[in-house]
Scaffold this motif. Structure first.
Motif, PDB file in Angstrom:
ATOM      1  N   VAL A 104       0.906  -1.246   0.033  1.00  0.00           N
ATOM      2  CA  VAL A 104      -0.144   0.016  -0.030  1.00  0.00           C
ATOM      3  C   VAL A 104       0.889   1.301   0.129  1.00  0.00           C
ATOM      4  CG1 VAL A 104      -1.974  -1.143   1.169  1.00  0.00           C
ATOM      5  CG2 VAL A 104      -0.208   0.171   2.407  1.00  0.00           C
ATOM      6  N   GLU A 105       0.368   2.177  -0.623  1.00  0.00           N
ATOM      7  CA  GLU A 105       0.880   3.484  -0.300  1.00  0.00           C
ATOM      8  C   GLU A 105      -0.233   4.491   0.067  1.00  0.00           C
ATOM      9  OE1 GLU A 105       2.924   6.455  -3.775  1.00  0.00           O
ATOM     10  OE2 GLU A 105       3.361   4.521  -3.890  1.00  0.00           O
ATOM     11  N   VAL A 106       0.223   5.424   1.180  1.00  0.00           N
ATOM     12  CA  VAL A 106      -0.567   6.397   1.812  1.00  0.00           C
ATOM     13  C   VAL A 106       0.203   7.592   2.256  1.00  0.00           C
ATOM     14  CG1 VAL A 106      -2.173   4.264   2.664  1.00  0.00           C
ATOM     15  CG2 VAL A 106      -0.379   5.311   4.069  1.00  0.00           C
ATOM     16  N   VAL A 107      -0.597   8.707   2.136  1.00  0.00           N
ATOM     17  CA  VAL A 107      -0.078   9.898   2.855  1.00  0.00           C
ATOM     18  C   VAL A 107      -0.281  10.145   4.005  1.00  0.00           C
ATOM     19  CG1 VAL A 107      -0.340  12.342   2.489  1.00  0.00           C
ATOM     20  CG2 VAL A 107      -0.558  11.165   0.454  1.00  0.00           C
ATOM     21  N   ILE A 108       0.847  10.076   4.940  1.00  0.00           N
ATOM     22  CA  ILE A 108       0.949  10.202   6.184  1.00  0.00           C
ATOM     23  C   ILE A 108       0.625  11.543   6.798  1.00  0.00           C
ATOM     24  CG2 ILE A 108       2.319   9.738   8.548  1.00  0.00           C
ATOM     25  CD1 ILE A 108       1.802   7.293   6.900  1.00  0.00           C
ATOM     26  N   ASP A 109      -0.397  11.695   7.670  1.00  0.00           N
ATOM     27  CA  ASP A 109      -0.521  13.198   8.128  1.00  0.00           C
ATOM     28  C   ASP A 109      -0.834  13.170   9.532  1.00  0.00           C
ATOM     29  OD1 ASP A 109      -3.023  11.634   8.224  1.00  0.00           O
ATOM     30  OD2 ASP A 109      -4.164  12.882   6.916  1.00  0.00           O
ATOM     31  N   GLY A 110      -0.224  12.222  10.167  1.00  0.00           N
ATOM     32  CA  GLY A 110      -0.664  12.112  11.581  1.00  0.00           C
ATOM     33  C   GLY A 110       0.463  10.919  12.383  1.00  0.00           C
ATOM     34  N   VAL A 111       0.459  11.292  13.730  1.00  0.00           N
ATOM     35  CA  VAL A 111       1.255  10.216  14.331  1.00  0.00           C
ATOM     36  C   VAL A 111       0.680   9.919  15.714  1.00  0.00           C
ATOM     37  CG1 VAL A 111       2.749  11.729  15.306  1.00  0.00           C
ATOM     38  CG2 VAL A 111       3.451   9.517  15.217  1.00  0.00           C
ATOM     39  N   VAL A 112       0.565   8.792  16.303  1.00  0.00           N
ATOM     40  CA  VAL A 112       0.001   8.278  17.386  1.00  0.00           C
ATOM     41  C   VAL A 112       0.865   8.187  18.515  1.00  0.00           C
ATOM     42  CG1 VAL A 112      -1.423   6.615  18.492  1.00  0.00           C
ATOM     43  CG2 VAL A 112      -1.872   6.992  16.297  1.00  0.00           C
ATOM     44  N   LEU A 113       1.084   9.334  19.428  1.00  0.00           N
ATOM     45  CA  LEU A 113       1.912   9.477  20.468  1.00  0.00           C
ATOM     46  C   LEU A 113       0.959   9.068  21.878  1.00  0.00           C
ATOM     47  CD1 LEU A 113       3.986  12.317  19.715  1.00  0.00           C
ATOM     48  CD2 LEU A 113       4.640   9.855  19.538  1.00  0.00           C
ATOM     49  N   GLY A 114       1.314   7.803  22.432  1.00  0.00           N
ATOM     50  CA  GLY A 114       0.312   7.611  23.530  1.00  0.00           C
ATOM     51  C   GLY A 114      -1.114   7.538  23.278  1.00  0.00           C
ATOM     52  N   ASP A 115      -2.173   8.255  23.839  1.00  0.00           N
ATOM     53  CA  ASP A 115      -3.669   8.087  23.520  1.00  0.00           C
ATOM     54  C   ASP A 115      -3.736   9.294  22.609  1.00  0.00           C
ATOM     55  OD1 ASP A 115      -3.825   6.042  25.102  1.00  0.00           O
ATOM     56  OD2 ASP A 115      -4.404   7.125  26.792  1.00  0.00           O
ATOM     57  N   GLU A 116      -3.156  10.035  22.020  1.00  0.00           N
ATOM     58  CA  GLU A 116      -3.208  11.339  21.302  1.00  0.00           C
ATOM     59  C   GLU A 116      -2.766  11.165  19.798  1.00  0.00           C
ATOM     60  OE1 GLU A 116      -4.647  14.112  22.205  1.00  0.00           O
ATOM     61  OE2 GLU A 116      -5.080  13.131  24.311  1.00  0.00           O
ATOM     62  N   ILE A 117      -3.588  11.534  18.789  1.00  0.00           N
ATOM     63  CA  ILE A 117      -3.052  11.748  17.482  1.00  0.00           C
ATOM     64  C   ILE A 117      -2.671  13.113  17.297  1.00  0.00           C
ATOM     65  CG2 ILE A 117      -3.781  11.645  15.167  1.00  0.00           C
ATOM     66  CD1 ILE A 117      -5.529   9.454  15.819  1.00  0.00           C
ATOM     67  N   TYR A 118      -1.486  13.472  16.712  1.00  0.00           N
ATOM     68  CA  TYR A 118      -0.794  14.754  16.192  1.00  0.00           C
ATOM     69  C   TYR A 118      -0.489  14.710  14.949  1.00  0.00           C
ATOM     70  CZ  TYR A 118       0.292  14.866  21.483  1.00  0.00           C
ATOM     71  OH  TYR A 118       0.208  14.898  22.834  1.00  0.00           O
ATOM     72  N   ASP A 119      -0.640  16.194  14.451  1.00  0.00           N
ATOM     73  CA  ASP A 119      -0.649  16.277  12.776  1.00  0.00           C
ATOM     74  C   ASP A 119       0.801  16.070  12.760  1.00  0.00           C
ATOM     75  OD1 ASP A 119      -3.249  16.826  12.481  1.00  0.00           O
ATOM     76  OD2 ASP A 119      -2.962  18.906  12.652  1.00  0.00           O
ATOM     77  N   ALA A 120       1.265  15.437  11.413  1.00  0.00           N
ATOM     78  CA  ALA A 120       2.472  15.226  10.908  1.00  0.00           C
ATOM     79  C   ALA A 120       2.697  14.959   9.426  1.00  0.00           C
ATOM     80  CB  ALA A 120       3.130  13.789  11.908  1.00  0.00           C
ATOM     81  N   TYR A 121       3.896  14.955   9.305  1.00  0.00           N
ATOM     82  CA  TYR A 121       4.011  14.821   7.770  1.00  0.00           C
ATOM     83  C   TYR A 121       5.286  14.091   7.342  1.00  0.00           C
ATOM     84  CZ  TYR A 121       7.236  18.816   8.265  1.00  0.00           C
ATOM     85  OH  TYR A 121       8.332  19.633   8.510  1.00  0.00           O
ATOM     86  N   ILE A 122       5.525  13.551   6.260  1.00  0.00           N
ATOM     87  CA  ILE A 122       6.817  12.911   5.836  1.00  0.00           C
ATOM     88  C   ILE A 122       7.593  13.942   5.142  1.00  0.00           C
ATOM     89  CG2 ILE A 122       7.999  11.061   4.798  1.00  0.00           C
ATOM     90  CD1 ILE A 122       6.472  10.040   7.209  1.00  0.00           C
ATOM     91  N   ASP A 123       9.047  14.367   5.525  1.00  0.00           N
ATOM     92  CA  ASP A 123       9.896  15.039   4.805  1.00  0.00           C
ATOM     93  C   ASP A 123      10.340  14.581   3.601  1.00  0.00           C
ATOM     94  OD1 ASP A 123      12.100  13.612   5.552  1.00  0.00           O
ATOM     95  OD2 ASP A 123      12.520  15.126   7.138  1.00  0.00           O
ATOM     96  N   ASP A 124      11.169  15.173   2.850  1.00  0.00           N
ATOM     97  CA  ASP A 124      11.646  14.827   1.480  1.00  0.00           C
ATOM     98  C   ASP A 124      12.762  13.477   1.787  1.00  0.00           C
ATOM     99  OD1 ASP A 124      10.501  17.062   0.369  1.00  0.00           O
ATOM    100  OD2 ASP A 124      12.293  18.273   0.270  1.00  0.00           O
ATOM    101  N   ARG A 125      13.277  13.370   2.909  1.00  0.00           N
ATOM    102  CA  ARG A 125      13.886  12.272   3.221  1.00  0.00           C
ATOM    103  C   ARG A 125      13.208  11.145   3.697  1.00  0.00           C
ATOM    104  NH1 ARG A 125      18.810  14.845   6.208  1.00  0.00           N
ATOM    105  NH2 ARG A 125      19.658  12.986   6.508  1.00  0.00           N
ATOM    106  N   GLY A 126      11.925  11.254   3.732  1.00  0.00           N
ATOM    107  CA  GLY A 126      11.221   9.868   4.308  1.00  0.00           C
ATOM    108  C   GLY A 126      11.203   9.979   5.628  1.00  0.00           C
ATOM    109  N   ARG A 127      11.456  11.071   6.237  1.00  0.00           N
ATOM    110  CA  ARG A 127      11.385  10.993   8.017  1.00  0.00           C
ATOM    111  C   ARG A 127       9.944  11.581   8.351  1.00  0.00           C
ATOM    112  NH1 ARG A 127      17.393  12.622   9.613  1.00  0.00           N
ATOM    113  NH2 ARG A 127      16.743  14.528   8.365  1.00  0.00           N
ATOM    114  N   LEU A 128       9.482  11.097   9.519  1.00  0.00           N
ATOM    115  CA  LEU A 128       8.407  11.788  10.065  1.00  0.00           C
ATOM    116  C   LEU A 128       8.643  13.144  10.977  1.00  0.00           C
ATOM    117  CD1 LEU A 128       5.306  11.166  10.702  1.00  0.00           C
ATOM    118  CD2 LEU A 128       6.320  10.332  13.081  1.00  0.00           C
ATOM    119  N   ARG A 129       7.907  14.190  10.646  1.00  0.00           N
ATOM    120  CA  ARG A 129       7.985  15.316  11.406  1.00  0.00           C
ATOM    121  C   ARG A 129       6.737  15.666  12.013  1.00  0.00           C
ATOM    122  NH1 ARG A 129      12.835  14.463  11.750  1.00  0.00           N
ATOM    123  NH2 ARG A 129      14.235  15.252  10.269  1.00  0.00           N
TER     124      ARG A 129
END
Length: 69
Positions: free
Chosen positions: A41-66
């Motif tokens: 699958v290929e999806v656009v990452i727009d969030g990350v789960v930290l503990g019980d919360e979802i935070y807005d996030a993105y993948i940078d040009d190098r493929g790393r989460l920000r």
């Protein structure tokens, strides 16, 4: 398990959000994010789960989460 931040282990995560779905994920030694699923699958990452919360996030040009600040 995945990580992001200035130093390895600053923030650990096991799930990311993409297109309204929570996906299991991990990072390689360079911090590049991969979905931990059997299907291809290929999806656009727009969030990350930290503990019980979802935070807005993105993948940078190098493929790393920000976090989206």
């Amino acid at each position: 398990m995945g990580w992001f931040g200035r130093f390895k282990g600053d923030f650990c995560f096991e799930e990311v959000v993409g297109e309204g779905v929570i996906w299991p994920a991990y990072t390689d030694d360079d911090g590049v994010v991969f979905l931990d699923v059997d299907e291809d699958v290929e999806v656009v990452i727009d969030g990350v789960v930290l503990g019980d919360e979802i935070y807005d996030a993105y993948i940078d040009d190098r493929g790393r989460l920000r976090l989206d600040e």
